[in-house]
Design a protein around this motif. Structure first.
Motif, mmCIF file in Angstrom:
data_model
loop_
_atom_site.group_PDB
_atom_site.id
_atom_site.type_symbol
_atom_site.label_atom_id
_atom_site.label_comp_id
_atom_site.label_asym_id
_atom_site.label_seq_id
_atom_site.Cartn_x
_atom_site.Cartn_y
_atom_site.Cartn_z
ATOM 1 N N HIS A 28 0.780 -1.015 32.597
ATOM 2 C CA HIS A 28 0.121 0.186 32.080
ATOM 3 C C HIS A 28 -0.950 0.722 33.026
ATOM 4 N N HIS A 29 -1.233 0.007 34.085
ATOM 5 C CA HIS A 29 -2.322 0.401 34.983
ATOM 6 C C HIS A 29 -1.811 1.168 36.191
ATOM 7 N N ASN A 30 -2.594 2.144 36.586
ATOM 8 C CA ASN A 30 -2.287 2.874 37.808
ATOM 9 C C ASN A 30 -2.890 2.122 38.998
ATOM 10 N N MET A 31 -2.740 2.696 40.171
ATOM 11 C CA MET A 31 -3.192 2.044 41.395
ATOM 12 C C MET A 31 -4.694 1.735 41.360
ATOM 13 N N ILE A 32 -5.472 2.635 40.815
ATOM 14 C CA ILE A 32 -6.928 2.437 40.779
ATOM 15 C C ILE A 32 -7.283 1.270 39.860
ATOM 16 N N MET A 33 -6.711 1.241 38.673
ATOM 17 C CA MET A 33 -7.015 0.155 37.735
ATOM 18 C C MET A 33 -6.518 -1.189 38.255
ATOM 19 N N LYS A 34 -5.407 -1.189 38.949
ATOM 20 C CA LYS A 34 -4.923 -2.435 39.554
ATOM 21 C C LYS A 34 -5.925 -2.929 40.592
ATOM 22 N N GLY A 35 -6.529 -1.997 41.324
ATOM 23 C CA GLY A 35 -7.559 -2.367 42.295
ATOM 24 C C GLY A 35 -8.810 -2.907 41.621
ATOM 25 N N VAL A 36 -9.182 -2.304 40.492
ATOM 26 C CA VAL A 36 -10.337 -2.787 39.727
ATOM 27 C C VAL A 36 -10.067 -4.202 39.232
ATOM 28 N N PHE A 37 -8.854 -4.421 38.692
ATOM 29 C CA PHE A 37 -8.511 -5.764 38.236
ATOM 30 C C PHE A 37 -8.582 -6.753 39.391
ATOM 31 N N ASN A 38 -8.039 -6.383 40.537
ATOM 32 C CA ASN A 38 -8.037 -7.280 41.689
ATOM 33 C C ASN A 38 -9.458 -7.654 42.107
ATOM 34 N N THR A 39 -10.354 -6.695 42.057
ATOM 35 C CA THR A 39 -11.755 -6.979 42.392
ATOM 36 C C THR A 39 -12.369 -7.924 41.361
ATOM 37 N N ALA A 40 -12.153 -7.643 40.087
ATOM 38 C CA ALA A 40 -12.687 -8.500 39.023
ATOM 39 C C ALA A 40 -12.071 -9.897 39.080
ATOM 40 N N TYR A 41 -10.810 -9.970 39.452
ATOM 41 C CA TYR A 41 -10.085 -11.237 39.542
ATOM 42 C C TYR A 41 -10.817 -12.221 40.460
ATOM 43 N N HIS A 42 -11.411 -11.708 41.505
ATOM 44 C CA HIS A 42 -12.095 -12.577 42.469
ATOM 45 C C HIS A 42 -13.441 -13.097 41.967
ATOM 46 N N THR A 43 -13.860 -12.672 40.787
ATOM 47 C CA THR A 43 -15.121 -13.156 40.211
ATOM 48 C C THR A 43 -14.898 -14.183 39.104
ATOM 49 N N ILE A 44 -13.645 -14.506 38.817
ATOM 50 C CA ILE A 44 -13.326 -15.428 37.724
ATOM 51 C C ILE A 44 -13.784 -16.841 38.087
ATOM 52 N N PRO A 45 -14.498 -17.508 37.180
ATOM 53 C CA PRO A 45 -14.965 -18.866 37.483
ATOM 54 C C PRO A 45 -13.831 -19.893 37.412
#
Length: 96
Positions: A28-45
């Motif tokens: 359901h995500h466009n390119m921008i939201m996929k990028g946001v997820f990818n950035t947030a993904y790198h902060t997961i403990p």
């Protein structure tokens, strides 16, 4: 994510989050939201840090299957309903 955490007690939280994202939201995500997820993904403990933040890690891990069971009992019928009524939109590869 929760399903993956319960299925594999040794899996890291980031891997479980990614599996959940791939299975649920990514389509359901466009390119921008996929990028946001990818950035947030790198902060997961790490899983150990996550369970410790929730309380006693052993109790958190022991309670996780019951939490998943309760969550699944609510979400799986809802998911089936959305698909049966075609409310759940088909995956989109559009950029917007």
């Amino acid at each position: 994510m929760l399903e993956a955490l319960v299925a594999d007690a040794k899996a890291e939280l980031a891997d479980c989050v990614n599996k959940g994202y791939e299975k649920g939201l990514k389509m359901h995500h466009n390119m921008i939201m996929k990028g946001v997820f990818n950035t947030a993904y790198h902060t997961i403990p790490y899983r150990a840090e996550f369970t410790k933040a929730l309380g006693d890690p052993a109790k958190v891990e022991a309670d996780m299957p019951a939490v998943w069971k309760t969550f699944a009992a609510i979400m799986m019928p809802l998911d089936a309903f959305l698909k049966e009524t075609k409310i759940e939109p088909p995956p989109s590869d559009s950029w917007w």
